[in-house]
Design an enzyme around this catalytic site. Structure first.
Site, short mmCIF file in Angstrom:
data_model
loop_
_atom_site.label_atom_id
_atom_site.label_comp_id
_atom_site.label_asym_id
_atom_site.label_seq_id
_atom_site.Cartn_x
_atom_site.Cartn_y
_atom_site.Cartn_z
CG HIS A 1 -1.83 1.13 1.39
ND1 HIS A 1 -3.19 1.03 1.18
CD2 HIS A 1 -1.60 2.42 1.74
CE1 HIS A 1 -3.74 2.22 1.40
NE2 HIS A 1 -2.80 3.07 1.75
CD GLU A 2 1.68 3.58 3.72
OE1 GLU A 2 1.82 4.63 3.07
OE2 GLU A 2 0.71 3.40 4.49
CG HIS B 1 0.14 6.01 -0.80
ND1 HIS B 1 -0.99 6.44 -1.46
CD2 HIS B 1 -0.27 5.61 0.44
CE1 HIS B 1 -2.04 6.28 -0.66
NE2 HIS B 1 -1.64 5.78 0.48
CG HIS C 1 -6.23 6.18 0.11
ND1 HIS C 1 -6.10 7.20 1.01
CD2 HIS C 1 -5.25 5.29 0.40
CE1 HIS C 1 -5.09 6.96 1.81
NE2 HIS C 1 -4.55 5.81 1.47
CE1 TYR D 1 -7.53 4.91 3.58
CE2 TYR D 1 -9.32 6.35 4.23
CZ TYR D 1 -7.98 6.14 4.01
OH TYR D 1 -7.10 7.14 4.26
ZN LIG Z 1 -2.78 5.11 2.08
#
Ligand SMILES: [Zn+2]
Length: 286
Positions: free
Chosen positions: A168-169, A172, A178, A225
């Site tokens: 996930h990071e 980014h 997101h 999320y």
């Molecule tokens: Zn995030």
């Protein structure tokens, strides 16, 4: 309740054909979301921003330079990592010596997972000017896209060293936002701001001109999320539409669509999806 879906054939623009199995968990309680990416990040980020050496963190886990929140420099100067003449995109990294050998191995495994399915190649930094600087700061966070010079990707030893969070990071850092901020998200989810912790509403902003790369909205994206993200009252904050019972934000690894997007954004010439569930550190929904 879980059922197993056999998805037999996945044919996409660049792809070869693979068989794989994914789990679809049809559950709606807040306890079932205990291991979702956003729950892990939210928990680990309880103290983020309290250390004055940390960058300002918004949108849950996105680091921003103070004063530039409203105009992402990414859009002005381009924040992709450069492509090499051999077709790969080499992203230099450094891992802080704060980590145990085991944590380090998990992080390296997360970095390597990109090379199995995309043209991204995370490589140990030698003299490269730009690199991701992986450190255990006060939570899990990353800047969006390449920022120039060393850019912190924080993976706190307290709660961020999991395959899903690492991917996930790093997504980014590669330029992704997101999933539920996509321009078309209102056709796929309803945001219940009345259940959101006061002051955290900005986490649910929509990006009007997001680059969706011709890919469908993906509830199973590792960038999505969970249903109860930033909930003030244990009630859902994100509900899928039209079917409110679809599982969302439960990915414990990059989804086929996440992988396709990396391949499209970086114009990789090969694409394939390999499930890595058995290597995951996170309990799946059995
Ligand atoms: Zn995030």
């Amino acid at each position: 309740m879980c059922s197993v879906l056999q998805l037999a054939v996945l044919t996409l623009v660049f792809c070869s054909v693979h068989s794989f199995t994914i789990q679809v968990c049809l559950s709606n309680s807040i306890d079932d979301d205990e291991f979702s990416v956003s729950t892990l990040i939210e928990k680990a980020n309880a103290n983020v921003g309290k250390d004055e050496n940390d960058p300002k963190v918004m949108f849950g886990d996105i680091a921003v330079y103070t004063g530039l929140q409203s105009a992402d420099p990414c859009t002005a100067r381009g924040c992709l990592w450069p492509k090499s003449s051999d077709g790969n995109v080499y992203v230099a990294y450094r891992i802080s010596n704060q980590y145990s050998q085991r944590e380090r191995n998990t992080i390296v495994q997360g970095l390597r997972s990109f090379s199995r399915s995309t043209c991204i190649r995370f490589t140990p930094r030698r003299r490269q000017r730009d690199f991701v600087d992986i450190q255990s700061r006060s939570g899990c966070f990353s800047f969006v896209g390449r920022r120039g010079n060393g850019q912190v990707v924080s993976l706190s030893r307290r709660g961020c060293v999991f395959q899903s969070v690492i991917q996930h990071e790093l997504l980014h850092a590669l330029g992704f936002n997101h999933e539920q901020t996509r321009s078309d998200r209102d056709q796929h989810v309803r945001i219940l701001l009345q259940n959101v912790i006061r002051g955290q509403e900005h986490n649910f902003r929509r990006i009007r001109n997001s680059r969706n790369l011709g890919t469908p909205y993906d509830y199973n994206s590792v960038m999505h999320y969970g249903r109860f993200a930033f909930s003030s009252n244990r009630q859902p904050t994100i509900v899928p539409v039209p079917n409110p019972n679809v599982a969302i934000g439960r990915a414990n690894q990059m989804s086929p669509t996440d992988i396709l997007r990396v391949n499209r954004l970086y114009a990789c010439s090969t694409y394939h999806f390999e499930p890595q569930l058995k290597n995951s550190n996170i309990k799946s929904c059995l």
